[in-house]
Scaffold this active site. Structure first.
Site, PDB file in Angstrom:
ATOM      1  N   LYS A 105      -7.196   1.768  -2.497  1.00  0.00           N
ATOM      2  CA  LYS A 105      -6.748   1.337  -1.170  1.00  0.00           C
ATOM      3  C   LYS A 105      -6.725   2.509  -0.197  1.00  0.00           C
ATOM      4  O   LYS A 105      -7.104   2.364   0.980  1.00  0.00           O
ATOM      5  CB  LYS A 105      -5.363   0.693  -1.256  1.00  0.00           C
ATOM      6  CG  LYS A 105      -4.789   0.266   0.097  1.00  0.00           C
ATOM      7  CD  LYS A 105      -5.698  -0.733   0.817  1.00  0.00           C
ATOM      8  CE  LYS A 105      -5.206  -1.049   2.241  1.00  0.00           C
ATOM      9  NZ  LYS A 105      -3.971  -1.818   2.280  1.00  0.00           N
ATOM     10  N   LYS A 154       0.694   5.602   8.123  1.00  0.00           N
ATOM     11  CA  LYS A 154       1.297   5.794   6.795  1.00  0.00           C
ATOM     12  C   LYS A 154       0.221   5.956   5.727  1.00  0.00           C
ATOM     13  O   LYS A 154       0.310   6.842   4.869  1.00  0.00           O
ATOM     14  CB  LYS A 154       2.203   4.601   6.482  1.00  0.00           C
ATOM     15  CG  LYS A 154       2.839   4.606   5.105  1.00  0.00           C
ATOM     16  CD  LYS A 154       2.092   3.720   4.100  1.00  0.00           C
ATOM     17  CE  LYS A 154       2.095   2.265   4.519  1.00  0.00           C
ATOM     18  NZ  LYS A 154       1.431   1.411   3.504  1.00  0.00           N
ATOM     19  N   SER A 194       0.863  -1.186   0.000  1.00  0.00           N
ATOM     20  CA  SER A 194       0.000   0.000   0.000  1.00  0.00           C
ATOM     21  C   SER A 194       0.896   1.231   0.000  1.00  0.00           C
ATOM     22  O   SER A 194       1.511   1.562   1.022  1.00  0.00           O
ATOM     23  CB  SER A 194      -0.903   0.005   1.230  1.00  0.00           C
ATOM     24  OG  SER A 194      -1.777  -1.092   1.209  1.00  0.00           O
TER      25      SER A 194
END
Length: 301
Positions: free
Chosen positions: A170, A238, A95
């Site tokens: 995502k 993140k 990701s």
């Protein structure tokens, strides 16, 4: 027998590679640590670097934590890109940044190879059960070539669009997950502080319009105080950073995403970054001076 390279064999990558091996693929592995012994005993070949993986495999899957790690695996010393021969496929299931993904794809395409970004959702549970949601970006031809492998690892598999669109999906997923964890945390804390049994409240809500996978799985974690990482707070930080950076570049506002990121920052500041992201509830509990489940010790157990 399909020759598949797998780089990154952690909490997610290890089980995913295991499903490919069980499905009859010949695996070539590389990780910063020793690959899982079960894979090696099952016939997988351990490679000394990412470039060796790319030389020996026809399809190379990357599953590492963040954008810099993907860039290093692909274009660093002894990296994937320099070792590719025409006709191979690189699949990044990490990701990472959608913008960086588009640039990575252009560089791989220049070597007459295909590139798919195919991040996943479902956490450790989904990786072990082969029920991951896979959001792919790339050409339809590359997607169809890799689809049999995706089906060994996941259930809900979608070609969203071109390169970068899988990563965009995502990021959108992580926004929804984060905000829902916050909502479940606040609801269960409210119920607990009002004197109701949060476990029974959760059970009641599971039968109504508020039902969700987050309420089911993470709500139970909050009540039972089991925060062993399926997906760590540090990784969700993140992902939300990617969302907020993207929002700035696109000129849009994501106010609630920013709030949840600050709650995760608070958790990290209190030493909880390596716990499951359901431990976000502890930031809200701290603000209210009240735990969802009184008398239960917070731990990663």
């Amino acid at each position: 027998m399909t020759k598949v390279g797998f780089i990154g064999l952690g909490i997610m990558g290890g089980p995913m590679a295991g499903h490919l091996q069980a499905g009859g693929c010949k695996l070539y592995l590389h990780d910063v640590k020793n690959p899982p012994l079960a894979l090696v005993e099952g016939g997988a070949t351990v490679c000394t670097n990412a470039g060796e993986v790319a030389k020996r495999a026809d399809i190379v899957i990357v599953m590492v934590p963040d954008t810099p790690q993907v860039e290093a695996v692909l274009f660093g010393e002894n990296g994937v890109a320099a070792a590719l021969s025409p006709g191979k496929v690189v699949v990044d299931m990490s990701s990472i940044s959608p913008l960086a993904t588009k640039e990575f794809a252009r560089k791989i395409n220049k070597r007459d190879c295909d590139y798919l970004d195919a991040p996943v959702s479902g956490g450790e549970v989904g990786a072990k059960a082969a029920t991951l949601t896979i959001m792919a970006g790339g050409s339809p031809e590359a997607f169809e070539r890799v689809l049999p492998l995706f089906r060994m690892m996941g259930k809900n598999i979608t070609l969203v669009g071109g390169n970068g669109d899988g990563q965009t999906a995502k990021v959108a997923n992580q926004i929804i997950v984060a905000l829902t964890i916050q909502a479940v945390s606040e609801a269960l804390l409210f119920a607990s502080r009002a004197g109701a049994d949060p476990a029974r409240v959760r059970e009641a809500l599971m039968g109504g319009f508020a039902a969700s996978r987050i309420l089911e799985v993470h709500g139970e974690r909050m009540v039972k105080r089991t925060f062993a990482p399926g997906f760590r707070i540090a990784l969700h930080q993140k992902d939300l950073n990617l969302a907020l950076q993207g929002a700035k570049s696109l000129g849009v506002s994501l106010p609630n995403t920013a709030v949840v990121q600050e709650l995760m920052n608070s958790c990290a500041a209190h030493g909880l970054a390596q716990l499951d992201h359901s431990a976000l509830c502890q930031a809200i509990e701290r603000m209210s001076n009240h735990p969802i489940a009184a008398g239960a010790a917070d731990s990663a157990a």
